[in-house]
Scaffold this active site. Structure first.
Site, PDB file in Angstrom:
ATOM      1  N   GLY A 122       0.843  -1.198   0.000  1.00  7.98           N
ATOM      2  CA  GLY A 122       0.000   0.000   0.000  1.00  7.98           C
ATOM      3  C   GLY A 122       0.873   1.241   0.000  1.00  7.98           C
ATOM      4  O   GLY A 122       1.885   1.295   0.703  1.00  7.98           O
ATOM      5  N   GLU A 211      26.942  -5.677  25.425  1.00 10.50           N
ATOM      6  CA  GLU A 211      26.086  -4.499  25.596  1.00 10.50           C
ATOM      7  C   GLU A 211      26.970  -3.254  25.657  1.00 10.50           C
ATOM      8  O   GLU A 211      27.909  -3.187  26.451  1.00 10.50           O
ATOM      9  CB  GLU A 211      25.262  -4.657  26.884  1.00 10.50           C
ATOM     10  CG  GLU A 211      24.569  -3.405  27.376  1.00 10.50           C
ATOM     11  CD  GLU A 211      23.576  -2.797  26.379  1.00 10.50           C
ATOM     12  OE1 GLU A 211      22.739  -3.529  25.844  1.00 10.50           O
ATOM     13  OE2 GLU A 211      23.671  -1.573  26.133  1.00 10.50           O
ATOM     14  N   GLY A 278      17.937  -2.757  18.760  1.00 13.67           N
ATOM     15  CA  GLY A 278      16.773  -1.892  18.635  1.00 13.67           C
ATOM     16  C   GLY A 278      16.164  -1.992  17.245  1.00 13.67           C
ATOM     17  O   GLY A 278      16.695  -2.672  16.365  1.00 13.67           O
ATOM     18  N   ALA A 327       3.549  -4.327  21.152  1.00 12.23           N
ATOM     19  CA  ALA A 327       2.331  -4.719  20.453  1.00 12.23           C
ATOM     20  C   ALA A 327       1.084  -4.133  21.120  1.00 12.23           C
ATOM     21  O   ALA A 327       0.172  -3.643  20.441  1.00 12.23           O
ATOM     22  CB  ALA A 327       2.244  -6.243  20.412  1.00 12.23           C
ATOM     23  N   HIS A 451      -5.577 -16.510  48.736  1.00 16.86           N
ATOM     24  CA  HIS A 451      -4.390 -17.168  49.301  1.00 16.86           C
ATOM     25  C   HIS A 451      -4.448 -18.660  48.985  1.00 16.86           C
ATOM     26  O   HIS A 451      -5.513 -19.265  49.144  1.00 16.86           O
ATOM     27  CB  HIS A 451      -4.349 -16.989  50.815  1.00 16.86           C
ATOM     28  CG  HIS A 451      -3.206 -17.733  51.448  1.00 16.86           C
ATOM     29  ND1 HIS A 451      -1.900 -17.280  51.365  1.00 16.86           N
ATOM     30  CD2 HIS A 451      -3.173 -18.920  52.123  1.00 16.86           C
ATOM     31  CE1 HIS A 451      -1.111 -18.141  51.992  1.00 16.86           C
ATOM     32  NE2 HIS A 451      -1.849 -19.142  52.453  1.00 16.86           N
TER      33      HIS A 451
HETATM   34  P1  FAD Z   1       4.319  -4.635  12.666  1.00 13.46           P
HETATM   35  O1  FAD Z   1       3.968  -5.740  13.565  1.00 13.46           O
HETATM   36  O2  FAD Z   1       5.719  -4.520  12.208  1.00 13.46           O
HETATM   37  O3  FAD Z   1       3.352  -4.761  11.420  1.00 13.46           O
HETATM   38  C1  FAD Z   1       3.434  -3.917  10.327  1.00 13.46           C
HETATM   39  C2  FAD Z   1       2.861  -4.630   9.129  1.00 13.46           C
HETATM   40  O4  FAD Z   1       2.722  -3.690   8.074  1.00 13.46           O
HETATM   41  C3  FAD Z   1       3.766  -5.747   8.584  1.00 13.46           C
HETATM   42  O5  FAD Z   1       2.996  -6.874   8.289  1.00 13.46           O
HETATM   43  C4  FAD Z   1       4.352  -5.138   7.322  1.00 13.46           C
HETATM   44  O6  FAD Z   1       4.673  -6.121   6.348  1.00 13.46           O
HETATM   45  C5  FAD Z   1       3.206  -4.267   6.871  1.00 13.46           C
HETATM   46  N1  FAD Z   1       3.587  -3.153   5.992  1.00 13.46           N
HETATM   47  C6  FAD Z   1       4.560  -2.241   6.188  1.00 13.46           C
HETATM   48  N2  FAD Z   1       4.556  -1.329   5.170  1.00 13.46           N
HETATM   49  C7  FAD Z   1       3.560  -1.703   4.338  1.00 13.46           C
HETATM   50  C8  FAD Z   1       3.066  -1.175   3.124  1.00 13.46           C
HETATM   51  N3  FAD Z   1       3.554  -0.062   2.573  1.00 13.46           N
HETATM   52  N4  FAD Z   1       2.047  -1.820   2.513  1.00 13.46           N
HETATM   53  C9  FAD Z   1       1.516  -2.945   3.070  1.00 13.46           C
HETATM   54  N5  FAD Z   1       1.937  -3.476   4.218  1.00 13.46           N
HETATM   55  C10 FAD Z   1       2.946  -2.854   4.848  1.00 13.46           C
HETATM   56  N6  FAD Z   1       6.048  -6.593  21.713  1.00 13.46           N
HETATM   57  C11 FAD Z   1       5.311  -6.885  22.798  1.00 13.46           C
HETATM   58  O7  FAD Z   1       4.456  -6.086  23.185  1.00 13.46           O
HETATM   59  N7  FAD Z   1       5.475  -8.062  23.479  1.00 13.46           N
HETATM   60  C12 FAD Z   1       6.399  -8.973  23.106  1.00 13.46           C
HETATM   61  O8  FAD Z   1       6.511 -10.013  23.733  1.00 13.46           O
HETATM   62  C13 FAD Z   1       7.193  -8.690  21.973  1.00 13.46           C
HETATM   63  N8  FAD Z   1       8.110  -9.573  21.552  1.00 13.46           N
HETATM   64  C14 FAD Z   1       8.858  -9.298  20.438  1.00 13.46           C
HETATM   65  C15 FAD Z   1       9.822 -10.211  20.043  1.00 13.46           C
HETATM   66  C16 FAD Z   1      10.601  -9.951  18.930  1.00 13.46           C
HETATM   67  C17 FAD Z   1      11.641 -10.958  18.508  1.00 13.46           C
HETATM   68  C18 FAD Z   1      10.383  -8.757  18.181  1.00 13.46           C
HETATM   69  C19 FAD Z   1      11.189  -8.473  16.944  1.00 13.46           C
HETATM   70  C20 FAD Z   1       9.434  -7.841  18.573  1.00 13.46           C
HETATM   71  C21 FAD Z   1       8.670  -8.091  19.717  1.00 13.46           C
HETATM   72  N9  FAD Z   1       7.720  -7.191  20.173  1.00 13.46           N
HETATM   73  C22 FAD Z   1       6.977  -7.464  21.288  1.00 13.46           C
HETATM   74  C23 FAD Z   1       7.467  -5.923  19.474  1.00 13.46           C
HETATM   75  C24 FAD Z   1       6.215  -6.052  18.576  1.00 13.46           C
HETATM   76  O9  FAD Z   1       6.403  -7.118  17.682  1.00 13.46           O
HETATM   77  C25 FAD Z   1       5.970  -4.761  17.838  1.00 13.46           C
HETATM   78  O10 FAD Z   1       5.882  -3.701  18.764  1.00 13.46           O
HETATM   79  C26 FAD Z   1       4.681  -4.843  17.045  1.00 13.46           C
HETATM   80  O11 FAD Z   1       4.702  -5.900  16.121  1.00 13.46           O
HETATM   81  C27 FAD Z   1       4.404  -3.540  16.301  1.00 13.46           C
HETATM   82  O12 FAD Z   1       3.189  -3.633  15.669  1.00 13.46           O
HETATM   83  P2  FAD Z   1       2.860  -2.778  14.354  1.00 13.46           P
HETATM   84  O13 FAD Z   1       1.517  -3.221  13.902  1.00 13.46           O
HETATM   85  O14 FAD Z   1       3.096  -1.356  14.615  1.00 13.46           O
HETATM   86  O15 FAD Z   1       3.964  -3.214  13.286  1.00 13.46           O
HETATM   87  P1  NAD Z   2      16.157  -2.691  22.927  1.00 12.22           P
HETATM   88  O1  NAD Z   2      16.069  -1.236  22.724  1.00 12.22           O
HETATM   89  O2  NAD Z   2      15.292  -3.348  23.946  1.00 12.22           O
HETATM   90  O3  NAD Z   2      17.647  -3.100  23.311  1.00 12.22           O
HETATM   91  C1  NAD Z   2      18.735  -2.801  22.504  1.00 12.22           C
HETATM   92  C2  NAD Z   2      19.989  -2.878  23.355  1.00 12.22           C
HETATM   93  O4  NAD Z   2      21.108  -2.818  22.502  1.00 12.22           O
HETATM   94  C3  NAD Z   2      20.113  -1.736  24.346  1.00 12.22           C
HETATM   95  O5  NAD Z   2      20.460  -2.228  25.607  1.00 12.22           O
HETATM   96  C4  NAD Z   2      21.214  -0.877  23.752  1.00 12.22           C
HETATM   97  O6  NAD Z   2      21.951  -0.178  24.717  1.00 12.22           O
HETATM   98  C5  NAD Z   2      22.051  -1.929  23.063  1.00 12.22           C
HETATM   99  N1  NAD Z   2      22.862  -1.423  21.960  1.00 12.22           N
HETATM  100  C6  NAD Z   2      22.542  -0.482  21.054  1.00 12.22           C
HETATM  101  N2  NAD Z   2      23.565  -0.317  20.177  1.00 12.22           N
HETATM  102  C7  NAD Z   2      24.548  -1.177  20.545  1.00 12.22           C
HETATM  103  C8  NAD Z   2      25.829  -1.492  20.042  1.00 12.22           C
HETATM  104  N3  NAD Z   2      26.307  -0.881  18.965  1.00 12.22           N
HETATM  105  N4  NAD Z   2      26.556  -2.437  20.664  1.00 12.22           N
HETATM  106  C9  NAD Z   2      26.083  -3.076  21.763  1.00 12.22           C
HETATM  107  N5  NAD Z   2      24.868  -2.807  22.291  1.00 12.22           N
HETATM  108  C10 NAD Z   2      24.100  -1.888  21.685  1.00 12.22           C
HETATM  109  O7  NAD Z   2      15.937  -3.315  21.476  1.00 12.22           O
HETATM  110  P2  NAD Z   2      15.719  -4.815  21.014  1.00 12.22           P
HETATM  111  O8  NAD Z   2      16.061  -5.759  22.096  1.00 12.22           O
HETATM  112  O9  NAD Z   2      16.393  -4.922  19.692  1.00 12.22           O
HETATM  113  O10 NAD Z   2      14.166  -4.867  20.798  1.00 12.22           O
HETATM  114  C11 NAD Z   2      13.552  -4.026  19.803  1.00 12.22           C
HETATM  115  C12 NAD Z   2      12.165  -3.638  20.202  1.00 12.22           C
HETATM  116  O11 NAD Z   2      11.320  -4.769  20.238  1.00 12.22           O
HETATM  117  C13 NAD Z   2      12.137  -2.997  21.562  1.00 12.22           C
HETATM  118  O12 NAD Z   2      11.559  -1.730  21.436  1.00 12.22           O
HETATM  119  C14 NAD Z   2      11.272  -3.848  22.396  1.00 12.22           C
HETATM  120  O13 NAD Z   2      10.356  -3.127  23.151  1.00 12.22           O
HETATM  121  C15 NAD Z   2      10.529  -4.730  21.403  1.00 12.22           C
HETATM  122  N6  NAD Z   2      10.453  -6.070  22.006  1.00 12.22           N
HETATM  123  C16 NAD Z   2       9.622  -6.227  23.070  1.00 12.22           C
HETATM  124  C17 NAD Z   2       9.574  -7.450  23.702  1.00 12.22           C
HETATM  125  C18 NAD Z   2       8.677  -7.606  24.880  1.00 12.22           C
HETATM  126  O14 NAD Z   2       7.824  -6.766  25.084  1.00 12.22           O
HETATM  127  N7  NAD Z   2       8.830  -8.659  25.671  1.00 12.22           N
HETATM  128  C19 NAD Z   2      10.355  -8.509  23.261  1.00 12.22           C
HETATM  129  C20 NAD Z   2      11.212  -8.292  22.199  1.00 12.22           C
HETATM  130  C21 NAD Z   2      11.249  -7.063  21.571  1.00 12.22           C
END
Ligand code: FAD
Ligand code: NAD
Length: 475
Positions: A122, A211, A278, A327, A451
């Site tokens: 899109g 880190e 990140g 999410a 409890h």
């Molecule tokens: P996304 O989930 O990235 O979805 C965006 C969608 O838009 C994708 O399907 C993409 O293909 C589509 N899209 C993008 N541009 C276009 C376009 N131009 N046209 C059509 N489609 C498009 N968050 C938590 O809260 N709890 C967790 O436990 C957690 N665990 C995580 C573990 C990992 C390994 C990772 C990487 C992330 C985790 N997160 C977690 C973070 C969470 O996944 C994101 O915050 C969340 O998915 C963001 O939702 P979103 O809908 O903004 O984007």
């Molecule tokens: P993060 O921001 O949680 O952690 C990134 C870490 O990498 C930080 O501690 C930072 O200081 C370090 N870092 C940055 N640059 C570096 C470098 N050059 N060398 C060494 N360390 C460096 O990011 P993430 O773990 O990649 O996760 C990405 C996003 O996905 C986060 O925003 C997180 O909220 C989301 N996420 C959420 C969950 C959850 O809610 N349980 C799980 C997975 C991911």
């Protein structure tokens, strides 16, 4: 099929698909466009969260934690199982099944709600038109009264250690490994580094986490970070703080990582290197010229407190806008926008977004850390209750960690709750609800908790804030 909709949502992740469903619940005609493609070429709604993030990571965390408990805790329960082994292929298959069920569930939800799913790319054009390019290359122009941008985020790449998809991988790659690496390097001790580092450590890899910052988990409450580091090191995660990576090169099937720390230049050789430093907002080919939607200096779509962009009736939600990349944060924004478009009251309380790290022990918090409250100059009180004093936690063989509550000294308002311990992610929900309804610490104290439950730890932490805890000495 009509090409005119009340609402077109671009992105079907946890921010976009709830926006589409809520708008449809509000009797609006809605299409949701999503371009996600899996490694095998299959398409799926659900975005990063369902396909490559929250859901698959939690599936592997659960499997690997069960294995770890079988290896290390069953004995304490008096359970004899002999040698415990695992089948990574079966674990990965289970994970994929859960992912597929979840993503197919979205299509079912769309069907019931009356949302039109459109799989492909899109692109927003001026005048709330959306150019839709299906995966087969055919193009249509959709006209919408409102457009919601929910394009998500992508992993950040480290210039000194660029992804090659084989040895130097991102979090998605780390979820898809078909063999346990003997030596795994992780750059970034953030949420992903700790969750996925835990998975592969429990499955037998030697894991080194590099880190850059000198402090561990600086976004968490200081007491929680300190306790957490102790447990991660006990698990065997070799967390090296203040480690600045200067380069990574693949040589002879291994990755040689060069970094500097307080002691000088260091090197590390691993079989796989996960870069988890990140994520950045993803807006590639999303906006045509002249839409009026602007990006900020970090690439996020600029929005106001109600997720309105600078263009009339164009909204943006989730990871592609400011705020934590979570999410549930995206979901709340999506739902709020789905209501706002229909003229209903909608507000996201950004002060009560919980954070959860799904490790063992689990870590969860909401509101301000003690350090943040202290820095604000506000007078405060703290109550803390260890799970070692919880009968339920001890019965679960999970007595590590504690529950901590920070409240204002004058008004008794709950300012933050921090949990490290069993089911922390579930326990935090009570604190979120309490804060959402502006409960005082006394309100929690006067609430009956069954409890023996883990939730008694929050009850006792609230009591401890006034030195009235029953099950732990007040000091
Ligand atoms: P996304 O989930 O990235 O979805 C965006 C969608 O838009 C994708 O399907 C993409 O293909 C589509 N899209 C993008 N541009 C276009 C376009 N131009 N046209 C059509 N489609 C498009 N968050 C938590 O809260 N709890 C967790 O436990 C957690 N665990 C995580 C573990 C990992 C390994 C990772 C990487 C992330 C985790 N997160 C977690 C973070 C969470 O996944 C994101 O915050 C969340 O998915 C963001 O939702 P979103 O809908 O903004 O984007
Ligand atoms: P993060 O921001 O949680 O952690 C990134 C870490 O990498 C930080 O501690 C930072 O200081 C370090 N870092 C940055 N640059 C570096 C470098 N050059 N060398 C060494 N360390 C460096 O990011 P993430 O773990 O990649 O996760 C990405 C996003 O996905 C986060 O925003 C997180 O909220 C989301 N996420 C959420 C969950 C959850 O809610 N349980 C799980 C997975 C991911």
């Amino acid at each position: 099929m009509s090409d005119t909709f009340d609402v077109v949502v671009i992105g079907g992740g946890p921010a976009g698909y709830p926006a589409a469903i809520r708008a449809a619940q509000n009797k609006l005609s809605v299409a949701c466009v999503d371009e996600w493609k899996n490694y095998d070429g299959s398409t799926a709604f659900g975005g990063t969260c369902l396909n490559a993030g929250c859901i698959p990571s939690k599936a592997l965390l659960e499997s690997s934690e069960l294995l770890h408990r079988a290896q290390h805790e069953f004995k304490a329960h008096g359970i004899k199982v002999g040698a415990v082994d695992f089948d990574l292929g079966a674990m990965q298959k289970r994970k994929s099944t859960i992912v597929r069920q979840s993503t197919q569930g979205i299509l079912a939800l769309f069907k019931t709600a009356g949302v039109t799913p459109l799989q492909g790319h899109g692109r927003l054009l001026p005048g709330r038109k959306v150019e839709f390019t299906a995966h087969d290359g055919t193009t249509r122009t959709l006209q919408a009264k409102h457009v919601v941008l929910a394009s998500g985020s992508q992993p950040m790449e480290l210039r000194s250690a660029p992804f090659d998809g084989k040895h130097i991988i991102d979090s998605w790659g780390a979820l898809e490994l078909d063999a346990v690496p003997k030596r795994l390097g992780v750059i970034g001790a953030g949420v992903i580094g700790l969750e996925l580092g835990s998975v592969w450590r429990r499955l037998g890899a030697e894991v080194v986490v590099l880190e850059a910052l000198p402090d561990f988990l600086p976004m968490a409450d200081g007491a929680v970070s300190k306790e957490a580091l102790k447990h991660f090191r006990k698990l065997g995660l070799d967390v090296r703080l203040g480690a600045k990576v200067s380069g990574a090169a693949v040589k002879g099937g291994a990755v040689e990582v060069a970094y500097t720390d307080a002691k000088g230049e260091q090197s590390l050789t691993v079989d796989k290197l996960v870069v988890a430093i990140g994520r950045r907002p993803y807006t590639k080919d999303l906006l045509a010229e002249g839409t009026g939607v602007e990006l900020d200096e970090r690439g996020f779509i600029k929005v106001d407190d109600h997720c309105r962009t600078g263009a009339e009736n164009v909204w943006a939600v989730g990871d592609c806008v400011r705020g934590p990349m979570l999410a549930h944060k995206g979901k709340e924004e999506g739902v709020a926008v789905g209501d706002a478009i229909a003229g209903l009251y909608a507000e996201v309380n950004y002060k009560t977004i919980p954070s959860v790290i799904y490790t063992a022990p689990e870590i969860a918090w909401v509101g301000q850390t003690e350090e943040q409250v202290k820095a604000s100059g506000r007078a405060y009180k703290v109550g803390q209750f260890p799970f070692a004093a919880s009968g339920r936690a001890r019965a679960m063989e999970a007595s590590a960690g504690f529950c901590k509550l920070v409240a204002a000294a004058d008004s008794d308002e709950i300012l933050g709750v921090h949990v490290i311990g069993p089911m922390a992610g579930e326990l935090i929900a009570e604190a979120v609800l309490a804060m959402e309804y502006s409960a005082s610490s006394e309100d929690l104290q006067r609430t009956i908790h069954a409890h023996p439950t883990l939730s008694e730890a929050l009850h006792e932490a609230a009591l401890a804030a006034d030195k009235r805890a029953i099950d732990f000495p007040n000091r």
